[in-house]
Enzyme design. Structure first.
Site, PDB file in Angstrom:
ATOM      1  N   ALA A  65      36.568  43.156  44.685  1.00 26.21           N
ATOM      2  CA  ALA A  65      36.544  42.152  43.622  1.00 26.21           C
ATOM      3  C   ALA A  65      37.767  41.269  43.829  1.00 26.21           C
ATOM      4  CB  ALA A  65      36.613  42.837  42.268  1.00 26.21           C
ATOM      5  N   GLY A 110      34.906  46.563  45.445  1.00 18.12           N
ATOM      6  CA  GLY A 110      33.593  45.981  45.149  1.00 18.12           C
ATOM      7  C   GLY A 110      32.743  45.776  46.392  1.00 18.12           C
ATOM      8  N   GLU A 113      31.175  49.030  46.950  1.00 15.02           N
ATOM      9  CA  GLU A 113      30.182  49.188  45.875  1.00 15.02           C
ATOM     10  C   GLU A 113      28.938  48.339  46.147  1.00 15.02           C
ATOM     11  OE1 GLU A 113      33.327  48.316  42.922  1.00 15.02           O
ATOM     12  OE2 GLU A 113      32.522  50.021  41.823  1.00 15.02           O
ATOM     13  N   GLU A 133      40.950  51.225  44.347  1.00 13.69           N
ATOM     14  CA  GLU A 133      41.312  50.698  43.017  1.00 13.69           C
ATOM     15  C   GLU A 133      42.489  51.422  42.371  1.00 13.69           C
ATOM     16  OE1 GLU A 133      38.241  51.229  44.085  1.00 13.69           O
ATOM     17  OE2 GLU A 133      37.005  49.488  43.608  1.00 13.69           O
TER      18      GLU A 133
HETATM   19  N1  COA Z   1      40.957  39.767  46.111  1.00 11.32           N
HETATM   20  C1  COA Z   1      41.511  38.579  46.296  1.00 11.32           C
HETATM   21  N2  COA Z   1      41.996  38.144  47.460  1.00 11.32           N
HETATM   22  C2  COA Z   1      41.920  38.985  48.496  1.00 11.32           C
HETATM   23  C3  COA Z   1      41.360  40.263  48.395  1.00 11.32           C
HETATM   24  C4  COA Z   1      40.859  40.651  47.135  1.00 11.32           C
HETATM   25  N3  COA Z   1      40.262  41.828  46.932  1.00 11.32           N
HETATM   26  N4  COA Z   1      41.437  40.877  49.608  1.00 11.32           N
HETATM   27  C5  COA Z   1      42.023  40.005  50.429  1.00 11.32           C
HETATM   28  N5  COA Z   1      42.320  38.855  49.770  1.00 11.32           N
HETATM   29  C6  COA Z   1      42.958  37.664  50.298  1.00 11.32           C
HETATM   30  C7  COA Z   1      44.468  37.836  50.479  1.00 11.32           C
HETATM   31  O1  COA Z   1      45.136  37.641  49.266  1.00 11.32           O
HETATM   32  C8  COA Z   1      44.754  36.798  51.509  1.00 11.32           C
HETATM   33  O2  COA Z   1      44.763  35.545  50.868  1.00 11.32           O
HETATM   34  P1  COA Z   1      45.967  34.479  51.198  1.00 11.32           P
HETATM   35  O3  COA Z   1      45.849  34.209  52.669  1.00 11.32           O
HETATM   36  O4  COA Z   1      45.630  33.299  50.342  1.00 11.32           O
HETATM   37  O5  COA Z   1      47.237  35.184  50.844  1.00 11.32           O
HETATM   38  C9  COA Z   1      43.525  36.826  52.392  1.00 11.32           C
HETATM   39  O6  COA Z   1      42.498  37.398  51.608  1.00 11.32           O
HETATM   40  C10 COA Z   1      43.703  37.645  53.657  1.00 11.32           C
HETATM   41  O7  COA Z   1      44.089  38.940  53.261  1.00 11.32           O
HETATM   42  P2  COA Z   1      45.370  39.696  53.883  1.00 11.32           P
HETATM   43  O8  COA Z   1      45.814  40.729  52.908  1.00 11.32           O
HETATM   44  O9  COA Z   1      46.382  38.696  54.308  1.00 11.32           O
HETATM   45  O10 COA Z   1      44.724  40.362  55.178  1.00 11.32           O
HETATM   46  P3  COA Z   1      45.218  41.684  55.925  1.00 11.32           P
HETATM   47  O11 COA Z   1      44.462  41.723  57.211  1.00 11.32           O
HETATM   48  O12 COA Z   1      46.708  41.722  56.004  1.00 11.32           O
HETATM   49  O13 COA Z   1      44.764  42.898  54.984  1.00 11.32           O
HETATM   50  C11 COA Z   1      43.221  44.123  53.584  1.00 11.32           C
HETATM   51  C12 COA Z   1      43.388  43.157  54.775  1.00 11.32           C
HETATM   52  C13 COA Z   1      41.731  44.198  53.291  1.00 11.32           C
HETATM   53  C14 COA Z   1      43.772  45.491  53.927  1.00 11.32           C
HETATM   54  C15 COA Z   1      43.985  43.543  52.354  1.00 11.32           C
HETATM   55  O14 COA Z   1      43.597  42.190  52.173  1.00 11.32           O
HETATM   56  C16 COA Z   1      43.707  44.262  51.065  1.00 11.32           C
HETATM   57  O15 COA Z   1      44.223  45.347  50.848  1.00 11.32           O
HETATM   58  N6  COA Z   1      42.876  43.650  50.173  1.00 11.32           N
HETATM   59  C17 COA Z   1      42.616  44.204  48.868  1.00 11.32           C
HETATM   60  C18 COA Z   1      41.670  45.376  48.945  1.00 11.32           C
HETATM   61  C19 COA Z   1      41.426  45.933  47.561  1.00 11.32           C
HETATM   62  O16 COA Z   1      42.316  46.460  46.924  1.00 11.32           O
HETATM   63  N7  COA Z   1      40.181  45.823  47.099  1.00 11.32           N
HETATM   64  C20 COA Z   1      39.784  46.334  45.817  1.00 11.32           C
HETATM   65  C21 COA Z   1      39.942  45.301  44.775  1.00 11.32           C
HETATM   66  S1  COA Z   1      39.495  45.948  43.174  1.00 11.32           S
END
Ligand code: COA
Length: 258
Positions: A65, A110, A113, A133
């Protein structure tokens, strides 16, 4: 109109791509609403027999999400958001046409999910699944606490939900979370192959299978009774006549397919 999805159709298969690659295809509310409409449209389009859902790019299916929309949400708003997402994912799970998740990278929160709400899941070799989460002080809200248990069992589900550990495609296959693993290049072709294989069979029977499986996981519904009803209803349709006739005549059945 879809701003966050790209939608194409080819030979009866609808491909819905979550298209926010710069945000790793995170599901904001607008994207969820568009997905809702896209499922309705694919379900009602008579020329479509199967649906695949994937993410744009080679890095992420859906990274969860959209966390940026969580700021300032209170308890009531949180409940509404959960119910909103759950209803859309339930719609996918109850879609009368087969829906396959083509998981081409991160399927977190999400995203995991969403994949679990689909009837089948195919993962690319680089796919990663997880429900992180708790790291955010949250729990899954779009059905993750329920479907993960259904798919991998309580033992692994509770571990994954509590540790927030992500698992790779091989582990996902081993736990029963995905049906197949392919290369990135083979992901969509494999989806198409599976959907075409399913399409050889009675579309009515396929939709009845979906209803019976759903009954298995719906509180207060007796799945065995649902099976009795659905089995009976099959005999009211044309497909059973063609299917059984074709067997006797030693030929392939021709269902009233597209
Ligand atoms: N919501 C909003 N934005 C998200 C996102 C999310 N769930 N997951 C990634 N993004 C965005 C980042 O903020 C970043 O945006 P920016 O370039 O404007 O800063 C972009 O996507 C790239 O993500 P980044 O974190 O830089 O990539 P990464 O390769 O270093 O890491 C992940 C990848 C997936 C490990 C990391 O993005 C992450 O942990 N995301 C969240 C996962 C999460 O907690 N999901 C559950 C949400 S309830």
């Amino acid at each position: 109109m879809s701003n966050n999805l790209s939608i194409t159709s080819e030979n009866g298969i609808r491909l819905i791509t979550i298209n926010r690659p710069d945000k790793l295809n995170a599901l904001n509310r607008a994207t969820l609403s568009e997905l809702d409409a896209a499922i309705d449209d694919a379900a009602s389009a008579s020329e479509i027999y199967g649906i695949a859902i994937t993410g744009a790019g080679e890095k992420a299916f859906v990274a969860g999400a959209d966390i940026s929309e969580f700021a300032g949400i209170g308890a009531d708003e949180g409940k509404k958001l959960s119910a909103f997402g759950q209803n859309i994912f339930k719609k996918i799970e109850r879609c009368s046409k087969p829906v396959i998740a083509a998981v081409n990278g991160f399927a977190l929160g999400g995203g995991c999910e969403l994949a679990m709400a689909c009837h089948l899941r195919i993962a690319s070799e680089n796919a990663k699944f997880g429900q992180p989460e708790v790291k955010l002080g949250l729990i899954p809200g779009y059905g993750g606490t329920q479907r993960l248990v259904h798919l991998v069992g309580k033992t692994k589900a509770i571990e994954l939900l509590m540790t927030a550990d992500a698992i790779n495609a091989q582990q996902a296959l081993q736990y029963g979370l995905v049906n197949y693993i392919t290369t990135q290049a083979e992901l969509i072709p494999k989806c198409k192959e599976l959907l075409q294989k399913i399409h050889l069979h009675s579309p009515y029977a396929i939709s009845a299978i979906i209803r019976c499986i759903d009954a298995c996981f719906t509180d207060g519904v007796d799945g065995y009774k649902t099976e009795v009803e659905e089995f009976g209803k099959c005999f009211a349709g044309k497909d059973v006549v063609e299917g059984t006739k074709a067997f006797i005549e030693k030929r392939k059945p021709v269902f009233n397919n597209l």
